[in-house]
Structure formats: C-alpha cells, structure tokens
Design a protein around this motif. Structure first.
Motif, mmCIF file in Angstrom:
data_model
loop_
_atom_site.group_PDB
_atom_site.id
_atom_site.type_symbol
_atom_site.label_atom_id
_atom_site.label_comp_id
_atom_site.label_asym_id
_atom_site.label_seq_id
_atom_site.Cartn_x
_atom_site.Cartn_y
_atom_site.Cartn_z
ATOM 1 N N SER A 86 -1.833 1.315 -11.244
ATOM 2 C CA SER A 86 -2.546 1.236 -9.968
ATOM 3 C C SER A 86 -3.783 0.350 -10.086
ATOM 4 O O SER A 86 -4.094 -0.432 -9.175
ATOM 5 C CB SER A 86 -2.951 2.637 -9.500
ATOM 6 O OG SER A 86 -1.812 3.452 -9.307
ATOM 7 N N ARG A 87 -4.477 0.459 -11.201
ATOM 8 C CA ARG A 87 -5.658 -0.381 -11.408
ATOM 9 C C ARG A 87 -5.262 -1.852 -11.489
ATOM 10 O O ARG A 87 -5.917 -2.717 -10.894
ATOM 11 C CB ARG A 87 -6.371 0.049 -12.695
ATOM 12 C CG ARG A 87 -7.671 -0.696 -12.958
ATOM 13 C CD ARG A 87 -8.303 -0.246 -14.261
ATOM 14 N NE ARG A 87 -7.443 -0.533 -15.403
ATOM 15 C CZ ARG A 87 -7.341 -1.738 -15.968
ATOM 16 N NH1 ARG A 87 -8.026 -2.764 -15.466
ATOM 17 N NH2 ARG A 87 -6.566 -1.906 -17.012
ATOM 18 N N ALA A 100 -0.828 -8.684 -8.407
ATOM 19 C CA ALA A 100 -0.251 -8.482 -7.077
ATOM 20 C C ALA A 100 0.526 -9.700 -6.614
ATOM 21 O O ALA A 100 1.502 -9.596 -5.867
ATOM 22 C CB ALA A 100 -1.363 -8.156 -6.074
ATOM 23 N N GLU A 110 -2.080 5.505 -13.571
ATOM 24 C CA GLU A 110 -3.498 5.147 -13.456
ATOM 25 C C GLU A 110 -3.722 3.685 -13.837
ATOM 26 O O GLU A 110 -4.407 2.941 -13.129
ATOM 27 C CB GLU A 110 -4.334 6.064 -14.355
ATOM 28 C CG GLU A 110 -5.836 5.782 -14.285
ATOM 29 C CD GLU A 110 -6.646 6.706 -15.170
ATOM 30 O OE1 GLU A 110 -7.872 6.491 -15.263
ATOM 31 O OE2 GLU A 110 -6.066 7.622 -15.773
ATOM 32 N N ILE A 143 2.188 1.881 -3.512
ATOM 33 C CA ILE A 143 1.165 2.457 -4.390
ATOM 34 C C ILE A 143 0.986 3.937 -4.093
ATOM 35 O O ILE A 143 0.857 4.768 -5.009
ATOM 36 C CB ILE A 143 -0.160 1.695 -4.244
ATOM 37 C CG1 ILE A 143 -0.009 0.263 -4.801
ATOM 38 C CG2 ILE A 143 -1.290 2.422 -4.980
ATOM 39 C CD1 ILE A 143 -1.254 -0.586 -4.658
ATOM 40 N N ASP A 144 0.983 4.302 -2.803
ATOM 41 C CA ASP A 144 0.849 5.715 -2.426
ATOM 42 C C ASP A 144 1.997 6.539 -3.009
ATOM 43 O O ASP A 144 1.789 7.673 -3.472
ATOM 44 C CB ASP A 144 0.833 5.857 -0.897
ATOM 45 C CG ASP A 144 -0.471 5.355 -0.277
ATOM 46 O OD1 ASP A 144 -1.457 5.211 -1.023
ATOM 47 O OD2 ASP A 144 -0.483 5.104 0.940
ATOM 48 N N ASP A 165 0.821 -1.221 0.000
ATOM 49 C CA ASP A 165 0.000 0.000 0.000
ATOM 50 C C ASP A 165 0.849 1.262 0.000
ATOM 51 O O ASP A 165 0.515 2.251 -0.675
ATOM 52 C CB ASP A 165 -0.936 -0.002 1.208
ATOM 53 C CG ASP A 165 -2.017 -1.067 1.099
ATOM 54 O OD1 ASP A 165 -2.297 -1.504 -0.042
ATOM 55 O OD2 ASP A 165 -2.571 -1.472 2.136
ATOM 56 N N LEU A 212 -2.656 -3.261 -10.156
ATOM 57 C CA LEU A 212 -2.162 -3.738 -8.867
ATOM 58 C C LEU A 212 -3.285 -4.075 -7.896
ATOM 59 O O LEU A 212 -3.050 -4.699 -6.863
ATOM 60 C CB LEU A 212 -1.216 -2.700 -8.244
ATOM 61 C CG LEU A 212 0.114 -2.535 -8.980
ATOM 62 C CD1 LEU A 212 0.889 -1.344 -8.434
ATOM 63 C CD2 LEU A 212 0.953 -3.795 -8.897
ATOM 64 N N ASP A 213 -4.493 -3.674 -8.226
ATOM 65 C CA ASP A 213 -5.657 -4.050 -7.421
ATOM 66 C C ASP A 213 -6.142 -5.452 -7.740
ATOM 67 O O ASP A 213 -7.018 -5.984 -7.061
ATOM 68 C CB ASP A 213 -6.818 -3.062 -7.637
ATOM 69 C CG ASP A 213 -6.600 -1.763 -6.877
ATOM 70 O OD1 ASP A 213 -5.871 -1.802 -5.870
ATOM 71 O OD2 ASP A 213 -7.152 -0.734 -7.295
ATOM 72 N N THR A 214 -5.606 -6.065 -8.806
ATOM 73 C CA THR A 214 -6.022 -7.413 -9.189
ATOM 74 C C THR A 214 -5.083 -8.433 -8.566
ATOM 75 O O THR A 214 -3.871 -8.224 -8.501
ATOM 76 C CB THR A 214 -6.016 -7.582 -10.720
ATOM 77 O OG1 THR A 214 -4.677 -7.422 -11.204
ATOM 78 C CG2 THR A 214 -6.914 -6.539 -11.376
ATOM 79 N N ASP A 215 -5.627 -9.539 -8.087
ATOM 80 C CA ASP A 215 -4.833 -10.550 -7.380
ATOM 81 C C ASP A 215 -3.764 -11.174 -8.264
ATOM 82 O O ASP A 215 -2.665 -11.483 -7.812
ATOM 83 C CB ASP A 215 -5.748 -11.654 -6.830
ATOM 84 C CG ASP A 215 -6.646 -11.151 -5.707
ATOM 85 O OD1 ASP A 215 -6.285 -10.121 -5.094
ATOM 86 O OD2 ASP A 215 -7.690 -11.772 -5.455
#
Length: 335
Positions: free
Chosen positions: A269-270, A278, A266, A249-250, A246, A272-275
């Motif tokens: 980041s999108r 990640a 953009e 990403i910040d 986290d 990296l929200d997928t398993d």
C-alpha cells in the motif's frame, strides 16, 4: 566480413552479452565460435529471427529459434562464486524469462504483459521488505514462472468468459502442482519452487494447494499473492471491468489478515502511493503504435506491455484514428 566486423567490435568494447541474428549475419555459427575465442566470458546466443522456415518449408513470421544448448547455458550459468558475476547472470536469466513469458502472453487480450507487471511489483515489495539480492531475484523469478503449470489446464477452462464452476475451479487449481512438476528437474536456488507452489495460499489457511497459514507460507509466495491480486483487480477481465485504483487498495486492506499477510499489504500500500509504481500497475501510460509491419507492431507491443504500458496498435495512419478522452495515448509511435 561479418567475422572481421564482430572481431573489431568485440576488441573495442567490453561486452557482457551478444545476440546474433542468424538471418542477417552470414555464417552466424562461425561468428559465434570466433566471439567465444576472443571473449570466453561473454555470453553468446544465436537467434533465428522472424522469417525462419518452418518444418513445412513455409516462413513463419511468429517463430523465434534459439539453439537449445545455448539457451540452457544462458539459463543455468550462475557465474561461479563471484557475487558481482552472479548478480549479472541472475539479471540475465530474469530478462530471458521475461521475454519468453511475454511471448506466451503476447496475444492474450487480458493477460498480455501481466506476468511482468506481477514480477515487477513483487520485486519492489521484496526490496521494500529488506530482502537481499538472491532472495529478491527468487521472488521475481517465481513470479514470472508462477503460472507455467497452466499449460496443463484444459483450453475450455482457460477460455471461460464468466466465473468458473466448482469443477473448473478445482481443475484450474491444479496448475500450481503441475508447474512445480514441470520445473522440479531444474536445480533452482533457494525457495523458487516452494514460492511457485504456495503463491495461492491464504494467510488464514483457506488457500491451496496445502492450506498453509501465516508464516508457514514462504514470504515470497505471500508477496506474489498480494501483488498478483492487486494487478488483477485493476485489470479488465472477461467477466468484469477493471476496478479503480482506490477501490483495489481498499480491497487489499480489507483482506489483510485473511487472504493477505498484513505486513506485505502495509508495504504494498505504501509503494502504491508512489507515482513510479502506480504508473506500471493500474495507472498505466497509454501508447499507440502505427506501423505497416505486423510482426514489428506485435513484438514492440510485447516489450511495452512487459514494461507496464497499455498498448494499442494500427497498421497505418488513417482518418479514423481519433481518440476519445479516456483513450487518448500519452505517446504515439509512428513509422
């Protein structure tokens, strides 16, 4: 016997590529010639496997040999003008590069498998941004070769365990130009060399080597810059521990518009929200290998690192293989 067995296999299957281990296949060169005569379109590579004698006559278990003329054929063959064949050959090139770069990184505690992680993440971002197959492969190839120029960096600089001094930093930054010089004689397609040269440029113009800004920087270089930065943040380094997923990403978001292209951040980041993404960068699954053959452990470790796993290994099963909760492996491979 070897030639007859290969003939039967080749005639029975539609094979695209054959790798011949010269240490286990008698008359490997004769087998290669026979395979070529049976399937002219099949790629054939003769590999001298671990155990090949070195120049001093001693066995070197870490040595692999590929005949230079066959490696050149494999790297340069673009499959003619047929798009499907070109795509297959491009994928082969990337796989060969991944293995060769993986072998260079295999013994580095901090960078083992790192280039493959960067290449995989860069490729996913390029795909998400709508790149065609050729452009996407250019990005992945450049990501794998981006730091090849570090062969010219002094060892004392590469092994610094703290932040680099100003002089060391300037010396290290030369690696992008050295990398381009090493590769400029190769007839690469498209933007591979410009991507390698400019992958350390910043969106605000404060990067190197040329101080390009914004869309002056090739898109592939902007993608690799962001992907490499994120992968580095979530990896342990000599001078700092790994950052949390986290927090990394910040920091990416904070750097959008200055260090990074906002559009790239953009998409990254999108993703990296997928398993699935990640799991290969940052939140990596742990694998523990137990096998008495050191070279087997080493090469399997390379393959798993390239696939995005965190890997530990041990030579034998003992009573002291207990794991603390943070280090509990997701998979245990035992011979």
């Amino acid at each position: 016997d070897s030639i007859q067995r290969v003939r039967e296999r080749v005639e029975a299957d539609d094979l695209d590529e054959i790798v011949i281990d010269a240490e286990t296949v008698p008359s490997a060169d004769a087998v290669e010639r026979k395979v070529r005569s049976l399937t002219p379109t099949c790629s054939v590579v003769v590999v001298r496997s671990p155990g090949a004698a070195g120049a001093d006559g001693q066995s070197d278990p870490a040595t692999f040999h590929v005949r230079a003329d066959r490696l050149a054929d494999l790297l340069y063959d673009t499959g003619g003008s047929d798009p499907k064949t070109f795509a297959i050959e491009s994928d082969r090139l990337i796989k060969v590069l991944e293995v060769l770069v993986g072998l260079l990184e295999i013994d580095d505690r901090y960078f083992g498998g790192f280039s493959s992680q960067v290449a995989r993440l860069s490729g996913e971002v390029a795909r998400a941004m709508g790149m065609d197959k050729l452009s996407l492969d250019e990005v992945v190839t450049a990501a794998l070769l981006r730091d090849i120029g570090k062969v010219g960096v002094r060892r004392d600089v590469l092994e610094v365990d703290d932040r680099l001094t100003s002089d060391q930093k300037t010396h290290m930054e030369n690696h992008v130009e050295w990398g381009v010089r090493l590769l400029e004689h190769i007839d690469f397609s498209g933007k591979i060399l410009p991507i390698i040269r400019h992958h350390h440029e910043r969106y605000d113009g404060n990067g190197y080597p040329d101080g390009l800004r914004g869309r002056e920087i090739p898109l592939g270089a902007r993608i690799i810059n962001a992907a490499e930065s994120f992968a580095a943040m979530v990896s342990e380094r000599p001078h700092r521990p790994a950052k949390t997923f986290d927090r990394a990403i910040d920091e990416l978001m904070a750097g959008a518009g200055s260090q990074f292209d906002p559009e790239v951040i953009e998409e990254l980041s999108r993703l990296l929200d997928t398993d699935s993404i990640a799991a290969t960068v940052g939140r990596r699954a742990r694998v523990f290998i137990v096998d008495h053959e050191a070279e087997y452990r080493r090469l399997l470790r390379m393959r798993l690192l390239n696939e995005g796993f965190e890997v530990r290994s041990h030579g034998e099963v003992t009573d002291d293989l207990g794991f603390s909760d943070p280090d509990t492996p997701c998979l245990l491979i035992v011979d």
